[in-house]
Every structure is written in C-alpha cells, then in structure tokens.
Design a protein around this motif. Structure first.
Motif, PDB file in Angstrom:
ATOM      1  N   CYS A 184       1.065  -4.987  -8.606  1.00  0.00           N
ATOM      2  CA  CYS A 184       1.821  -4.874  -9.839  1.00  0.00           C
ATOM      3  C   CYS A 184       0.941  -4.484 -11.167  1.00  0.00           C
ATOM      4  O   CYS A 184       1.249  -3.485 -11.970  1.00  0.00           O
ATOM      5  N   LEU A 185      -0.252  -5.005 -11.074  1.00  0.00           N
ATOM      6  CA  LEU A 185      -1.217  -4.949 -12.365  1.00  0.00           C
ATOM      7  C   LEU A 185      -1.613  -3.379 -12.065  1.00  0.00           C
ATOM      8  O   LEU A 185      -1.549  -2.612 -13.140  1.00  0.00           O
ATOM      9  N   TYR A 186      -1.901  -2.665 -11.126  1.00  0.00           N
ATOM     10  CA  TYR A 186      -2.328  -1.371 -10.767  1.00  0.00           C
ATOM     11  C   TYR A 186      -1.238  -0.643 -11.005  1.00  0.00           C
ATOM     12  O   TYR A 186      -1.338   0.368 -11.866  1.00  0.00           O
ATOM     13  N   LEU A 187       0.092  -0.775 -10.810  1.00  0.00           N
ATOM     14  CA  LEU A 187       1.293  -0.097 -11.070  1.00  0.00           C
ATOM     15  C   LEU A 187       1.323   0.092 -12.585  1.00  0.00           C
ATOM     16  O   LEU A 187       1.689   1.262 -13.231  1.00  0.00           O
ATOM     17  N   ALA A 218       6.199  -4.772 -14.765  1.00  0.00           N
ATOM     18  CA  ALA A 218       5.191  -4.559 -13.944  1.00  0.00           C
ATOM     19  C   ALA A 218       4.226  -5.604 -14.175  1.00  0.00           C
ATOM     20  O   ALA A 218       3.574  -6.357 -13.391  1.00  0.00           O
ATOM     21  N   PHE A 219       3.843  -5.811 -15.777  1.00  0.00           N
ATOM     22  CA  PHE A 219       2.610  -6.414 -15.929  1.00  0.00           C
ATOM     23  C   PHE A 219       3.158  -7.897 -15.904  1.00  0.00           C
ATOM     24  O   PHE A 219       2.402  -9.049 -15.473  1.00  0.00           O
ATOM     25  N   ALA A 220       4.239  -8.308 -16.027  1.00  0.00           N
ATOM     26  CA  ALA A 220       4.857  -9.745 -16.049  1.00  0.00           C
ATOM     27  C   ALA A 220       5.001 -10.128 -14.551  1.00  0.00           C
ATOM     28  O   ALA A 220       4.342 -11.288 -14.261  1.00  0.00           O
ATOM     29  N   GLY A 221       5.146  -9.192 -13.631  1.00  0.00           N
ATOM     30  CA  GLY A 221       5.285  -9.615 -12.398  1.00  0.00           C
ATOM     31  C   GLY A 221       3.848  -9.755 -11.870  1.00  0.00           C
ATOM     32  O   GLY A 221       3.413 -10.805 -11.037  1.00  0.00           O
ATOM     33  N   LEU A 239       0.920  -1.160  -0.104  1.00  0.00           N
ATOM     34  CA  LEU A 239       0.133   0.152   0.147  1.00  0.00           C
ATOM     35  C   LEU A 239       0.758   1.279  -0.100  1.00  0.00           C
ATOM     36  O   LEU A 239       0.543   2.270  -0.681  1.00  0.00           O
ATOM     37  N   SER A 240       2.053   1.466   0.451  1.00  0.00           N
ATOM     38  CA  SER A 240       2.780   2.375   0.703  1.00  0.00           C
ATOM     39  C   SER A 240       3.512   2.576  -0.536  1.00  0.00           C
ATOM     40  O   SER A 240       3.615   3.697  -0.838  1.00  0.00           O
ATOM     41  N   VAL A 241       4.009   1.495  -1.253  1.00  0.00           N
ATOM     42  CA  VAL A 241       4.769   1.466  -2.712  1.00  0.00           C
ATOM     43  C   VAL A 241       3.736   2.072  -3.373  1.00  0.00           C
ATOM     44  O   VAL A 241       3.916   2.917  -4.338  1.00  0.00           O
TER      45      VAL A 241
END
Lengths: 71, 174
Positions: free
Chosen positions: B153-156, B114-117, B85-87
């Motif tokens: 990761c999806l959000y980022l 990010a999408f792969a993660g 959440l902080s990230v």
C-alpha cells in the motif's frame, strides 16, 4: 506518426487538450497520445473527434501514401 | 491471536470493505468505473502482466520450497505475497501509462486511502514483530501478511502520488 492535422484543428478551434477530451469523453492523456501518434483510436473515437472539431475523417485521419513517414 | 481468529478477522474486514464500496456506489449512483478505450486496452495488458507475475511467483515459491526441502512461508502468507506482487505489477503498469484512475476518480482520495491502509497494516505488522509473532515454526506466519500489505500500500500510494505530481507539473508546463 504524429497527427499534426488534428493538433492544428484543435488549436484552430481554440480548444485545449483537456477541453477536447471532455467533449469526446476520454482522458487528456488519450488526446495527447493520439496527437503524438502513440495511440491509434478506434473509428468511434475518430468520429467523435471529427464532430467536435467540425472536420471530416479524411481531413484529420486519412494518410496519403507519401505522408507515411517514420516518427 | 490464533489462525482461525486471524482469518475470520480478515474475511470480516473484506466484507466490510465490499459493503462500504457497494453503499458508496449506490449513494453516488455510479454504475461502473469509467475508462476510455485507450485506458481499457492498457488495463487489459496490465491484467495479462499481473496474471503471468502470479504464475511466476507461484512456480518460484514451489521451487524454493522443494530446494529447501522445507516450507519457508505459510500457505496464506504465500498466497497474499503472490496476490500483492501481481497487484503491484498491474498498478505500476497502469499508473505509468495513465490507465489507473478513471475519468472521474478523485486521485487525492485514493492516495489517502492507500497511505492510511499502509499505516494501519505497518503498525499491526511492526507490533507483531515486537511480539515475536512474525515467524511460527520456522516459517513466515499469518502476521507477515500485514507487513506485506502495508509495504505494498505504501508503494502504491507513493507511486500514485508521484504520478499525480508529475502530471500536474506537466500540465502547468503545457
């Protein structure tokens, strides 16, 4: 307060925001923010911009009292 | 999979990523990430927001546990929840204000990572739901970490993609 003098000086040298940004080593968004008056650059960056545009600090960044109008 | 094996895998994964990043920097001869002075100032504020987010999440988590009079989440899962959440708060603030990418970073590569993660972690998380491993003893187990990591990761990735597309469109208009 918008920095129209800097924008005019940049346009006078036929430089895009991206080109000026690369000359002074910052992002294009930082140049955009300075021109829009959304970011106050440090003296170091002001000098770099002045050198890139062949202008003095006074010409680009000094505000006379009567110039201080709201955004 | 037991907890010790899971944590060992987690630490091993972190070590692999750290070593890979170090080798990448040495090969590319990068000393450190380059941000300009405006970006550094924004990132400083982003770190502050992330710090307060972590504090608030930790306090709320503790309060919920006291109110329920029982644990609702494993300690490791809760720590990862606060971390992610902080990230997300930090990344959101920096991406919106254009201080997330360095002057030289390849945005498309970061978005793909990010999408792969996200895909890997969501796959593991969904598999653990199917196997009925998400809850253990009435609390969220270690396996919730994968779902949480995948979602973040999806959000980022989506946020970085949207910002890049918006930025490109704006540059074309100018």
């Amino acid at each position: 307060m918008k920095n129209l003098r800097m924008k005019a000086a940049r346009a006078g040298k036929d430089l895009s925001q991206q080109q000026l940004a690369e000359l002074v080593g910052v992002s294009r968004q930082t140049i955009n923010a300075i021109e829009k008056g959304e970011y106050n650059p440090t003296i170091r960056l002001c000098i770099a911009i002045c050198r890139a545009l062949d202008r003095t600090l006074d010409e680009l960044f000094w505000e006379e009292a009567h110039e201080k109008t709201p955004d | 999979m037991n907890s010790k094996a899971y944590i060992s895998g987690f630490i091993f994964g972190l070590m692999i990523v750290a070593i890979a990043c170090t080798i990448w920097r040495i090969v590319r001869r990068e000393k450190r990430a380059e941000y300009d002075e405006r970006q550094e100032a924004i990132r400083g504020k982003g770190f502050k927001l992330a710090y307060f987010t972590a504090i608030i999440v930790l306090i709320l988590g503790g309060c919920v546990e006291m109110l329920l009079d029982a644990a609702w989440c494993g300690l490791f899962s809760f720590a990862m929840l606060a971390l992610w959440l902080s990230v997300c708060v930090f990344a959101t603030y920096c991406v919106v204000r254009d201080a997330y990418f360095t002057l030289r970073s390849k945005r498309s590569l970061l978005i793909v990572i990010a999408f792969a993660g996200s895909a890997i972690n969501l796959f593991i998380g969904i598999r653990s739901i199917a196997a009925g491993e998400l809850m253990a003893g009435g609390v969220l187990s270690l396996h919730a970490v994968n779902l949480l990591t995948g979602a973040c990761c999806l959000y980022l990735g989506a946020m970085m993609l949207c910002r890049s597309l918006w930025e490109r469109r704006r540059e074309e208009m100018e």
